[in-house]
Write a protein that holds these residues in place. Structure first.
Motif, PDB file in Angstrom:
ATOM      1  N   ALA A  50       9.884  13.389   1.353  1.00 28.50           N
ATOM      2  CA  ALA A  50       9.411  12.547   0.958  1.00 28.50           C
ATOM      3  C   ALA A  50       9.348  11.723   0.861  1.00 28.50           C
ATOM      4  N   THR A  51       9.827  10.395   2.245  1.00 26.65           N
ATOM      5  CA  THR A  51       9.426   9.760   2.596  1.00 26.65           C
ATOM      6  C   THR A  51       8.062   9.665   4.369  1.00 26.65           C
ATOM      7  N   LEU A  52       8.160  10.997   4.499  1.00 30.28           N
ATOM      8  CA  LEU A  52       7.367  11.344   5.656  1.00 30.28           C
ATOM      9  C   LEU A  52       6.149  11.883   4.470  1.00 30.28           C
ATOM     10  N   ALA A  53       5.842  12.135   3.280  1.00 31.27           N
ATOM     11  CA  ALA A  53       4.895  12.701   2.807  1.00 31.27           C
ATOM     12  C   ALA A  53       4.226  11.601   2.248  1.00 31.27           C
ATOM     13  N   ARG A  54       5.133  10.308   1.536  1.00 31.28           N
ATOM     14  CA  ARG A  54       4.519   9.890   0.583  1.00 31.28           C
ATOM     15  C   ARG A  54       4.366   7.655   1.113  1.00 31.28           C
ATOM     16  N   ASP A  55       5.321   7.612   2.348  1.00 36.72           N
ATOM     17  CA  ASP A  55       5.690   6.673   2.405  1.00 36.72           C
ATOM     18  C   ASP A  55       5.916   6.375   4.211  1.00 36.72           C
ATOM     19  N   PRO A  56       5.131   7.068   5.216  1.00 37.18           N
ATOM     20  CA  PRO A  56       6.036   6.822   6.628  1.00 37.18           C
ATOM     21  C   PRO A  56       6.520   5.398   7.208  1.00 37.18           C
ATOM     22  N   ALA A  87      -2.074  15.938  -7.995  1.00 37.50           N
ATOM     23  CA  ALA A  87      -2.317  15.905  -6.064  1.00 37.50           C
ATOM     24  C   ALA A  87      -3.109  14.579  -5.648  1.00 37.50           C
ATOM     25  N   GLN A  88      -4.619  14.427  -6.399  1.00 42.37           N
ATOM     26  CA  GLN A  88      -4.786  13.324  -7.027  1.00 42.37           C
ATOM     27  C   GLN A  88      -4.286  11.706  -6.897  1.00 42.37           C
ATOM     28  N   ALA A  89      -3.499  11.912  -7.835  1.00 44.27           N
ATOM     29  CA  ALA A  89      -3.020  10.670  -7.557  1.00 44.27           C
ATOM     30  C   ALA A  89      -1.852  10.417  -6.365  1.00 44.27           C
TER      31      ALA A  89
END
Length: 227
Positions: A50-56, A87-89
């Motif tokens: 989740a960290t890499l996908a949303r805010d690395p 996905a857009q959000a």
């Protein structure tokens, strides 16, 4: 034509963040070594994904720091999506995070000076067992040592193999020439059993000792929208 030199660097989301300026960060010891990531829940893989996908850039909050049970390290806010969102959000949220500046990262230390109950002492960087609800991952980037540091692709199944090892620094036995000096020991498993074995001075530290336990690694590609 000779191939590019291959070097290890800290995980890419942490690049150029271990110093006040870009040159200082590039020369910092933390830039050229793996990072130990610390988690306090057994869903640590979900947290990492989740960290890499949303805010690395928030990977710095996962770096292992000295802690004790009297003063445990603060847990960063989880980025795991418990409720799926469109996905857009997701994409819009990621771009918002990417526009935020990346804060500098404090150097990692083997011990920290703390004051507890009116006493000052050294708190070592200690790794706990899963039974203590602590989980750790080693993170690093394998790159070509040329300007830009492009990612180095590993050809598995051939002559290339990537692993890591765990070693200890232990003092010399009493009565030795310098009992205060620390020596490197490798964790070896062979017919004689499992033990910590002194790494001889003639052995290249970049190569494993015969019988040394090799631990597996796996790739986790991601896209850094802030670059």
């Amino acid at each position: 034509m000779s191939g590019h030199p291959v070097v290890w660097q800290t995980p890419q989301p942490l690049w150029a963040r271990f110093g006040a300026t870009a040159p200082a960060a590039a020369a910092a010891p933390d830039q050229a070594r793996p990072a130990i990531l610390r988690f306090a829940s057994d869903d640590f893989m979900d947290q990492l994904f989740a960290t890499l996908a949303r805010d690395p850039s928030r990977l710095d909050a996962l770096i292992a720091r000295p802690e004790t049970w009297r003063a445990p390290a603060a847990d960063p806010g989880a980025l795991v999506e418990r409720t799926p969102i469109p996905a857009q959000a997701q994409s819009a949220l990621r771009r918002t995070f990417a526009r935020n500046g990346k804060a500098a990262v404090a150097p990692t230390v083997s011990a920290a000076t703390v004051t507890e109950q009116a006493r000052t002492r050294q708190r070592p960087l200690k790794l706990y067992h899963p039974a203590h609800q602590r989980f750790y991952l080693v993170g690093a980037s394998l790159v070509c040592g040329v300007p830009g540091m492009p990612e180095r692709a590993v050809t598995l199944g051939g002559s290339e193999q990537v692993n890591f090892v765990i070693r200890r620094l232990l003092p010399e036995p009493a009565g030795s020439e310098d009992p205060s000096a620390l020596r490197e020991f490798a964790y070896v498993k062979d017919d004689a059993g499992a033990r910590w074995q002194r790494v001889a001075g003639s052995v290249d530290e970049a190569h494993p000792v015969a019988g040394e336990e090799l631990l597996p690694v796996f790739p986790l590609p991601y896209q850094d929208d802030g670059e």
